[in-house]
Design an enzyme around this catalytic site. Structure first.
Site, PDB file in Angstrom:
ATOM      1  N   GLY A  50       0.852  -1.188   0.000  1.00 39.85           N
ATOM      2  CA  GLY A  50       0.000   0.000   0.000  1.00 39.85           C
ATOM      3  C   GLY A  50       0.882   1.230   0.000  1.00 39.85           C
ATOM      4  O   GLY A  50       2.099   1.136   0.187  1.00 39.85           O
ATOM      5  N   GLN A  55       3.701   9.707   1.976  1.00 35.22           N
ATOM      6  CA  GLN A  55       4.938   9.029   1.557  1.00 35.22           C
ATOM      7  C   GLN A  55       5.471   9.548   0.234  1.00 35.22           C
ATOM      8  O   GLN A  55       6.637   9.308  -0.099  1.00 35.22           O
ATOM      9  CB  GLN A  55       4.700   7.515   1.440  1.00 35.22           C
ATOM     10  CG  GLN A  55       4.392   6.854   2.770  1.00 35.22           C
ATOM     11  CD  GLN A  55       4.226   5.364   2.589  1.00 35.22           C
ATOM     12  OE1 GLN A  55       3.169   4.892   2.207  1.00 35.22           O
ATOM     13  NE2 GLN A  55       5.292   4.607   2.826  1.00 35.22           N
ATOM     14  N   CYS A  93       7.614  -1.030   5.600  1.00 35.75           N
ATOM     15  CA  CYS A  93       7.099   0.230   5.062  1.00 35.75           C
ATOM     16  C   CYS A  93       8.121   0.801   4.070  1.00 35.75           C
ATOM     17  O   CYS A  93       9.318   0.781   4.357  1.00 35.75           O
ATOM     18  CB  CYS A  93       6.875   1.210   6.216  1.00 35.75           C
ATOM     19  SG  CYS A  93       6.236   2.808   5.708  1.00 35.75           S
ATOM     20  N   LEU A  94       7.642   1.302   2.948  1.00 38.90           N
ATOM     21  CA  LEU A  94       8.553   1.878   1.945  1.00 38.90           C
ATOM     22  C   LEU A  94       9.311   3.079   2.495  1.00 38.90           C
ATOM     23  O   LEU A  94      10.391   3.404   2.020  1.00 38.90           O
ATOM     24  CB  LEU A  94       7.778   2.283   0.684  1.00 38.90           C
ATOM     25  CG  LEU A  94       7.143   1.131  -0.114  1.00 38.90           C
ATOM     26  CD1 LEU A  94       6.303   1.685  -1.255  1.00 38.90           C
ATOM     27  CD2 LEU A  94       8.193   0.168  -0.634  1.00 38.90           C
ATOM     28  N   HIS A 135      -2.440   0.277   8.640  1.00 32.81           N
ATOM     29  CA  HIS A 135      -1.076   0.817   8.493  1.00 32.81           C
ATOM     30  C   HIS A 135      -1.111   2.114   7.681  1.00 32.81           C
ATOM     31  O   HIS A 135      -0.495   3.118   8.062  1.00 32.81           O
ATOM     32  CB  HIS A 135      -0.194  -0.247   7.810  1.00 32.81           C
ATOM     33  CG  HIS A 135       1.200   0.190   7.478  1.00 32.81           C
ATOM     34  ND1 HIS A 135       2.323  -0.399   8.020  1.00 32.81           N
ATOM     35  CD2 HIS A 135       1.665   1.155   6.638  1.00 32.81           C
ATOM     36  CE1 HIS A 135       3.412   0.195   7.539  1.00 32.81           C
ATOM     37  NE2 HIS A 135       3.039   1.151   6.689  1.00 32.81           N
ATOM     38  N   GLU A 136      -1.850   2.092   6.549  1.00 31.84           N
ATOM     39  CA  GLU A 136      -1.872   3.267   5.672  1.00 31.84           C
ATOM     40  C   GLU A 136      -2.640   4.435   6.305  1.00 31.84           C
ATOM     41  O   GLU A 136      -2.233   5.593   6.165  1.00 31.84           O
ATOM     42  CB  GLU A 136      -2.466   2.904   4.303  1.00 31.84           C
ATOM     43  CG  GLU A 136      -1.730   1.800   3.539  1.00 31.84           C
ATOM     44  CD  GLU A 136      -0.234   2.024   3.370  1.00 31.84           C
ATOM     45  OE1 GLU A 136       0.209   3.181   3.385  1.00 31.84           O
ATOM     46  OE2 GLU A 136       0.497   1.027   3.245  1.00 31.84           O
ATOM     47  N   HIS A 139      -0.519   6.418   8.543  1.00 32.49           N
ATOM     48  CA  HIS A 139       0.330   7.403   7.845  1.00 32.49           C
ATOM     49  C   HIS A 139      -0.362   8.762   7.756  1.00 32.49           C
ATOM     50  O   HIS A 139       0.293   9.803   7.827  1.00 32.49           O
ATOM     51  CB  HIS A 139       0.639   6.931   6.420  1.00 32.49           C
ATOM     52  CG  HIS A 139       1.823   6.019   6.299  1.00 32.49           C
ATOM     53  ND1 HIS A 139       3.096   6.409   6.636  1.00 32.49           N
ATOM     54  CD2 HIS A 139       1.929   4.737   5.867  1.00 32.49           C
ATOM     55  CE1 HIS A 139       3.935   5.400   6.408  1.00 32.49           C
ATOM     56  NE2 HIS A 139       3.255   4.377   5.955  1.00 32.49           N
TER      57      HIS A 139
HETATM   58 CO    CO Z   1       4.009   2.513   5.453  1.00 34.72          CO
END
Ligand code: CO
Length: 155
Positions: A50, A55, A93-94, A135-136, A139
């Site tokens: 995701g 991000q 996570c990216l 998770h998203e 963010h």
């Molecule tokens: Co993330």
């Protein structure tokens, strides 16, 4: 043409801000539609489950989730129900490269949101998809999974 966007890495204050809701009227604008395509392409190319708008440097409440053969765009998400039951699972996570850890999430959630054409949607889901959405959405509130890591083994 959609393009691959640069991923912002921790530490960066953009990742720690509360993101703003999208005005419904902007959803159908060409610029916003291109942003959704860019996010989907970026997520795929970087191999993420995701991607949240902070991000890629935008503090707006937009997330993109990878499904088996599709992409789900979630705009202005609100979790309206969550199970008491939680479960542990590994996350990465990216924005936090090469790091993975166990995080506890609600097993089941219900989420209301606007889709990519501005339609009101409701999604009830469990397991991995519920984990990715939680998770998203974190963010969008300036929270990273590294804030929540713990030890899953019983004491
Ligand atoms: Co993330």
């Amino acid at each position: 043409m959609a393009k691959v966007l640069e991923i912002i890495k921790e530490p960066n204050e953009i990742l720690r801000k509360i993101s703003k809701e999208i005005d419904e009227k902007t959803i159908n604008s060409p610029d916003f539609q291109l942003l959704l395509k860019d996010m989907a392409l970026t997520m795929k190319k970087k191999d993420g489950a995701g991607l949240a708008a902070p991000q890629i440097g935008k503090n707006i409440r937009v997330i993109t989730i990878g499904l088996e053969n599709d992409v789900l765009h979630i705009i202005n998400p609100v979790i309206t129900k969550k199970s008491w039951a939680k479960e542990w699972g590994e996350e990465g996570c990216l924005s936090v490269p090469k790091f993975f850890a166990q995080v506890q999430r609600h097993k089941k959630i219900k989420c209301n949101f606007l889709d990519q054409s501005g339609k009101k949607k409701s999604l009830e889901t469990t397991g991995f998809l519920a984990r990715v959405i939680q998770h998203e959405i974190d963010h969008l509130d300036g929270i990273l999974f590294i804030d929540k890591i713990g030890n899953p083994s019983p004491k």
